[in-house]
Structures are given as C-alpha cells and as structure tokens.
Design an enzyme around this catalytic site. Structure first.
Site, PDB file in Angstrom:
ATOM      1  N   TYR A  29       4.373 -13.755   0.206  1.00 33.75           N
ATOM      2  CA  TYR A  29       3.089 -13.524   0.853  1.00 33.75           C
ATOM      3  C   TYR A  29       2.852 -14.732   1.751  1.00 33.75           C
ATOM      4  O   TYR A  29       2.892 -15.874   1.288  1.00 33.75           O
ATOM      5  CB  TYR A  29       1.958 -13.421  -0.166  1.00 33.75           C
ATOM      6  CG  TYR A  29       1.875 -12.106  -0.890  1.00 33.75           C
ATOM      7  CD1 TYR A  29       1.672 -10.919  -0.187  1.00 33.75           C
ATOM      8  CD2 TYR A  29       1.962 -12.041  -2.278  1.00 33.75           C
ATOM      9  CE1 TYR A  29       1.571  -9.709  -0.842  1.00 33.75           C
ATOM     10  CE2 TYR A  29       1.856 -10.836  -2.949  1.00 33.75           C
ATOM     11  CZ  TYR A  29       1.666  -9.671  -2.228  1.00 33.75           C
ATOM     12  OH  TYR A  29       1.569  -8.472  -2.886  1.00 33.75           O
ATOM     13  N   ASP A  41       2.777  -5.493   4.518  1.00 36.68           N
ATOM     14  CA  ASP A  41       1.870  -4.349   4.396  1.00 36.68           C
ATOM     15  C   ASP A  41       0.571  -4.715   3.680  1.00 36.68           C
ATOM     16  O   ASP A  41      -0.146  -3.839   3.193  1.00 36.68           O
ATOM     17  CB  ASP A  41       2.560  -3.194   3.658  1.00 36.68           C
ATOM     18  CG  ASP A  41       3.030  -3.579   2.256  1.00 36.68           C
ATOM     19  OD1 ASP A  41       2.761  -4.712   1.825  1.00 36.68           O
ATOM     20  OD2 ASP A  41       3.680  -2.739   1.601  1.00 36.68           O
ATOM     21  N   HIS A  81       4.115  -0.429  -0.909  1.00 32.86           N
ATOM     22  CA  HIS A  81       3.566  -1.376  -1.886  1.00 32.86           C
ATOM     23  C   HIS A  81       3.242  -0.674  -3.203  1.00 32.86           C
ATOM     24  O   HIS A  81       2.237  -0.956  -3.857  1.00 32.86           O
ATOM     25  CB  HIS A  81       2.299  -2.038  -1.320  1.00 32.86           C
ATOM     26  CG  HIS A  81       2.080  -3.454  -1.781  1.00 32.86           C
ATOM     27  ND1 HIS A  81       2.350  -4.542  -0.984  1.00 32.86           N
ATOM     28  CD2 HIS A  81       1.631  -3.959  -2.943  1.00 32.86           C
ATOM     29  CE1 HIS A  81       2.050  -5.649  -1.639  1.00 32.86           C
ATOM     30  NE2 HIS A  81       1.608  -5.319  -2.855  1.00 32.86           N
TER      31      HIS A  81
END
Length: 508
Positions: free
Chosen positions: A241, A269, A362
């Site tokens: 991330y 995403d 995800h």
C-alpha cells in the site's frame, strides 16, 4: 537523557487513566495518547478501557507492529516501563468467549477436513465475531464477493483422453521463481486476529510446500519478522500500500529488495476503502452508541469503518501512472500492479514497463459490481492478442488472478485461459484460524492432491499442456446465465444483517 530513554514505573503510568491524561503501555513502551483519543479510527472507548494499563493484548491482533509509532509524535512516545511494576489487567472471560472456546474443543480432526470450504466452515464457528467480520466482509451488498466464486462456474472443461498421465507435474514458475504449483498465498491483513502466530503460519507452510507467500503491508507481524521466519532460499513477494509520504514508501521498498523480496505488488484498487458493512457493524457494537460521532457534522470524526479503516488511513489516494517511473527508479524488483480491472489498464501497465498485473477486485472488498478477475482475464488475453499480437502465458508480462478460488479446478481454468498463477487469500486465513500451521499445511496438500487428480482427468501432464482449448468460457461475460449452485460455498456464506432496534443484538 532523551524521552525515549526514560524508564517509567507502572505506578506513574496508572495515574494517567482518564480522558484528560491517557497513557497506555504497548510492548513495554509507554505512550501518551490523550490527543489521539478522538482521532482513533476505532473510537476512544477501547483506548480509555486500557488507560494507565498494558494494552498490548488488545492492540496486537488488530494493528501492524509500527502503527502506534507511525501515528504518534516522538514526544508522545514517553519511554520504557518496568513491567514488574505494572498492574496486571484482569481479563474477564465472557459467556460468548466461553462458548467459542467450547466450540474450539469440538473441532473435527484434520483428517475429516476434505476441502478448502471445510476450513471456512470451522473458522466461522471458532473465530471471534470481530475477526470473522473483518475476514469475511466485503463491499456493500457483497454481490461482487459472491460473483468472484460464481464466475468459475460459467467455465467448463473440454478434457482430452488416452494420454499417458501416469506422471503429472503441476510445478511452475512465477516471476522466475520456482513454485510447486501455480498458486501463491496472496496478501491478507491482520493474521493475529485469527491465530497468535498469524502470518508466520503461512510462511512456514509455504516453505514446506514450495509455494510463494506475498507479505502484506498490514501484517500483524513486522516485515522483518516474517522474512526472518522464511527457510533458506524461500521466495517471498511484497504487497505494497503506497504511503502518502514517499520517503516512507522508498524506505519500505528498498529494504524489501535488500532482504531478497522477489516481486513488488503495488495495490492500485484502494484509493479509498470500500464499505465493508459486516466489519462496520462490529465497530458500532464495540463503541458506546452515545459516544459515536455523527459523520459529517462539524468537529466529528467518522469512526464507523471497523478494523479495516483503523489500519489504513496512511494510503495515498493520489497514486497515479506518473508514479511508476519513480518506483522503477528506486528498485530493480519486478513491479506488478495488483487490482487491475479492465484491459485498457493492463495495456497501459505493459506499455509503462511493468512485469505483470493481478486481475483482481480486492476480494470483492472495494467497488461493488466490479467484475471477477477470471472474467477480466478473458478480456485481457483477447485484447492483447488482438491489439498487440501477444499471447499468454508470457514470461515478459505475467497475468495473475485472485478472488473466489476454492479448488484446484478453479486454478486450472485460470491457467488454461492465460494466467501464470492464482492468488489464494481467505481460505489460507480460515485454515490457520481453525487449525494454526497444521491447517495451512493441510490446505496446501489438499490443493496438491486436487491438482494431481484433475490434471489426470483433464489429460494434461504438465502445466504447458493446460491450454485454452481445454476450457469453454464463452458464457463468462453472461451474468444472468444459470449455473449449478455450490452448496458448500453457499452454506458458508453469512447473510448480511439489517439495522435493528437497540435491544436486539445483531449477530454481525
């Protein structure tokens, strides 16, 4: 002597036990969280419960190791505490916890676990409600979550016969790394919610079975702890991330490369978290309803997002294509974009010099009505051949899929359609939540057994023989076509709860 070098007595810490002055202890360190109470994504009540006390046991399962130091200023990190002087927090075992522990004692033996669905069945019964809500929750009405699995039912096999399948070999390579099967353990956060050894269960089982573990940014264990647990020569990837602070991102990436990580999977995403309402209901249940701020009002803090929001406020919503050149300048690791959902973005990733993409929504946790990874795979392979003359699998640009996979047949369908490998996430969490390391060991062995049987039945002696002609996927884009129901999957699915009156407690 600096503040961080100071040693504080437990007696002194205990005097700071109010909203006006709130200190807590985590892993033998003392922190002044007074100014953080109203900003804590999980609400102030849970912090105040441990004001002046040791909060480690509550903190550990739902926070990455560095979460507290990341969010507090240096002057709020007060020093060490002499743990011999700290009053022990009395842990009251609730009736619900007693019942959960009783269910743990009644688990079937591993010999009775026949498939990945079985792990989910048991995990649902033995996890705490908070853990089950976090792991199982998905976006909005959870339609995408269910579609991820259902999409595989729209693909049928066209097996070949009369081939010598005495020996079958389901080994492969991912980004040049050998793997015993075209599967990797994909990144999932907060492993300690399910088991004290958390992600280390995955590391150990991945080593035994020769598969690759993707280390999550939001693991319950520190990155180095997970890498240190790896066996000699064991390959690992990193899921990233991207932090708003580029210096932090650069440090994480370059440290990972130095430690031998073989691939950087950048999550693309999640500029904002999806609404995961099962998780959110747990948040409201844990907070005093009269203390929950109303989102949108002046001076309020939206603390309604559950465990997911509590750990992810650092993610950069400004991440864009221009950042790829910067990433390529700071690392030589292969760069894969995780969360690509259409062929246009896959083509752009190829043109920008990425080494691959993960076609993923995800786990159904972000945009509701995003298509399944397996459906996008068909689109991407078709368009790459049509527009660039590129076919798959392709060593220079690899396609991966995750979401909804429960059987080796799902993986074989993806490989036949052009995927290099498939990521499996939730089933591995459920395996260790129910049985620890032994559960993950069993889950990976189940997949191997399924590969061997189904490759024989398919008439494929190795992964190169698992080709497009072995599947019929012409219905993959038809979302209203009738498919046989999956009774095991459906029996595990926990229906979402509606809002209820205060005196009626919703299960989730």
């Amino acid at each position: 002597m600096s503040t961080s070098d100071r040693t504080i007595s437990g007696k002194e810490v205990a005097t700071h036990n109010s909203r006006e002055s709130c200190w807590i202890i985590v892993h033998g360190k003392v922190y002044d969280v007074t100014d953080f109470l109203d900003d804590h994504p999980g609400g102030s009540k849970i912090i105040l419960k441990y004001a002046g006390k040791d909060a480690t046991e509550e903190y550990d399962p739902i926070h990455p190791p560095d979460a507290i130091t990341t969010h507090l200023k240096p002057e709020q990190q007060l020093g060490s505490v002499d743990m011999n002087t700290v009053e022990k927090v009395e842990v009251t075992i609730t009736d619900a916890e007693k019942a959960r522990q009783e269910r743990m004692s009644q688990r079937p033996s591993l010999e009775e676990i026949l498939n990945l669905h079985d792990f989910e069945t048991i995990a649902k019964l033995v996890l705490t409600e908070k853990a089950w809500a976090y792991y199982s929750s998905a976006a909005d009405d959870e339609i995408t979550n269910r579609e991820n699995h259902a999409a595989y039912h729209r693909i049928w096999f066209r097996p070949r016969i009369l081939r010598d399948v005495t020996t079958v070999d389901y080994s492969s390579t991912i980004l040049g790394c050998p793997t015993s099967m075209p599967v990797y353990i994909t990144a999932t956060a907060l492993g300690k919610l399910g088991h004290p050894d958390g992600e280390l269960n995955l590391t150990r089982a991945a080593a035994k079975h020769g598969v690759i573990q993707m280390i999550p940014t939001l693991a319950s264990y520190g990155f180095d702890e997970i890498v240190n647990e790896a066996a000699p020569g064991q390959n690992q990837f990193l899921q990233l991330y991207v932090n708003k602070d580029k210096a932090i991102t650069k440090r994480i990436v370059q440290h990972a490369e130095k430690r031998g990580i073989k691939g950087l999977f950048i999550t693309v995403d999640a500029p904002q978290l999806g609404r995961r309402e099962k998780d959110m209901r747990q948040k409201f249940d844990a907070e005093d309803p009269d203390n929950v701020s109303t989102s949108g009002q002046s001076g309020s803090v939206d603390r309604s997002q559950g465990a997911a929001r509590a750990i992810s406020s650092f993610i950069d919503p400004g991440l864009n294509w221009n950042d790829l050149k910067w990433f390529q300048s700071i690392t030589k690791m292969p760069i894969i974009l995780k969360g690509v959902q259409c062929y246009e973005d896959a083509l752009e990733a190829y043109d920008q010099g990425c080494q691959g993409v993960v076609l993923s929504n995800h786990g159904g946790r972000q945009l509701e009505f995003a298509r399944s990874g397996i459906e996008v795979l068909v689109e991407v392979v078709t368009k790459f051949k049509e527009l660039k003359g590129i076919t798959f699998p392709n060593e220079k640009f690899q396609l991966f899929v995750d979401g909804g996979v429960r059987r080796a047949t799902d993986v074989l369908k993806a490989v036949a359609l052009g995927a290099t490998a498939v990521g499996i996430g939730r089933p591995m969490i459920y395996a260790f939540s129910a049985y620890g390391y032994d559960g993950v060991d069993k889950a990976l062995q189940i997949l191997k057994d399924e590969f061997e049987m189904n490759m024989r039945l398919l008439g494929a002696r190795n992964m190169k023989e698992v080709v497009p002609e072995m599947v019929d996927a012409h219905n993959i884009h038809q979302h209203v076509v009738a498919v046989p129901g999956d009774r095991l999957y459906d029996s595990n699915y926990e229906s979402m709860q509606a809002a209820t009156l205060k005196e009626v407690k919703a299960k989730l």
